[in-house]
Design an enzyme around this catalytic site. Sequence first.
Site, PDB file in Angstrom:
ATOM      1  N   HIS A  35       4.036   7.083   3.786  1.00 42.88           N
ATOM      2  CA  HIS A  35       4.965   5.961   3.620  1.00 42.88           C
ATOM      3  C   HIS A  35       4.494   5.036   2.506  1.00 42.88           C
ATOM      4  O   HIS A  35       3.354   5.126   2.055  1.00 42.88           O
ATOM      5  CB  HIS A  35       5.158   5.181   4.932  1.00 42.88           C
ATOM      6  CG  HIS A  35       3.944   4.468   5.464  1.00 42.88           C
ATOM      7  ND1 HIS A  35       3.096   5.020   6.402  1.00 42.88           N
ATOM      8  CD2 HIS A  35       3.445   3.242   5.209  1.00 42.88           C
ATOM      9  CE1 HIS A  35       2.136   4.162   6.693  1.00 42.88           C
ATOM     10  NE2 HIS A  35       2.316   3.063   5.980  1.00 42.88           N
ATOM     11  N   HIS A  62       0.829  -1.214   0.000  1.00 40.23           N
ATOM     12  CA  HIS A  62       0.000   0.000   0.000  1.00 40.23           C
ATOM     13  C   HIS A  62       0.858   1.256   0.000  1.00 40.23           C
ATOM     14  O   HIS A  62       2.046   1.214   0.311  1.00 40.23           O
ATOM     15  CB  HIS A  62      -0.982   0.037   1.184  1.00 40.23           C
ATOM     16  CG  HIS A  62      -0.351   0.011   2.545  1.00 40.23           C
ATOM     17  ND1 HIS A  62      -0.123  -1.151   3.243  1.00 40.23           N
ATOM     18  CD2 HIS A  62       0.090   1.014   3.363  1.00 40.23           C
ATOM     19  CE1 HIS A  62       0.422  -0.871   4.410  1.00 40.23           C
ATOM     20  NE2 HIS A  62       0.569   0.435   4.516  1.00 40.23           N
ATOM     21  N   GLU A  70       7.642   0.973   5.089  1.00 39.81           N
ATOM     22  CA  GLU A  70       7.082  -0.062   5.956  1.00 39.81           C
ATOM     23  C   GLU A  70       7.313  -1.409   5.265  1.00 39.81           C
ATOM     24  O   GLU A  70       7.118  -1.523   4.047  1.00 39.81           O
ATOM     25  CB  GLU A  70       5.580   0.178   6.138  1.00 39.81           C
ATOM     26  CG  GLU A  70       4.884  -0.857   7.015  1.00 39.81           C
ATOM     27  CD  GLU A  70       3.383  -0.575   7.199  1.00 39.81           C
ATOM     28  OE1 GLU A  70       2.797   0.171   6.386  1.00 39.81           O
ATOM     29  OE2 GLU A  70       2.811  -1.112   8.156  1.00 39.81           O
TER      30      GLU A  70
END
Length: 134
Positions: free
Chosen positions: A79, A7, A130
């Site tokens: 992020h 994502h 991440e």
Amino acid sequence: MIGRLNHVAIAVPDIAVASAIYRDTLGATLSDTQAQPDHGVTTVFIELPNTKIELLEPLGDDSPLIGFLQKNSSGGIHHVCYEVEDIIKARDHLVATGARVLGDGNPKIGAHGKPVLFLHPKDFCGTLVELEQC
Ligand code: CO
């Protein structure tokens, strides 16, 4: 080592307003709004055919998003999340190459119930990364 883009996360000052933009203007399908007190955020996930968008709103006075939104008052990309097969193996490799893992260096359970880690933006082209074990 990194796999698919899981994502892209967008920090927003008001998740209800942001959700309406994605739902009503862009025609996207949204998840329920979920508080993630361990991470100091409230999230909504938007499923796209090839990836997801994570909307993030600060939760609590010590949310990690507060400083970001002070600098980016209308929100912004916060992020990117890449999938890895084995998060401990990935972390050990990254630490051995000198990359910095945020927090205590151990995975936390993320928004999808899977282990996640965050990597220092200065080590990754100015982008907070991440990693999620998938
Ligand atoms: Co994320």
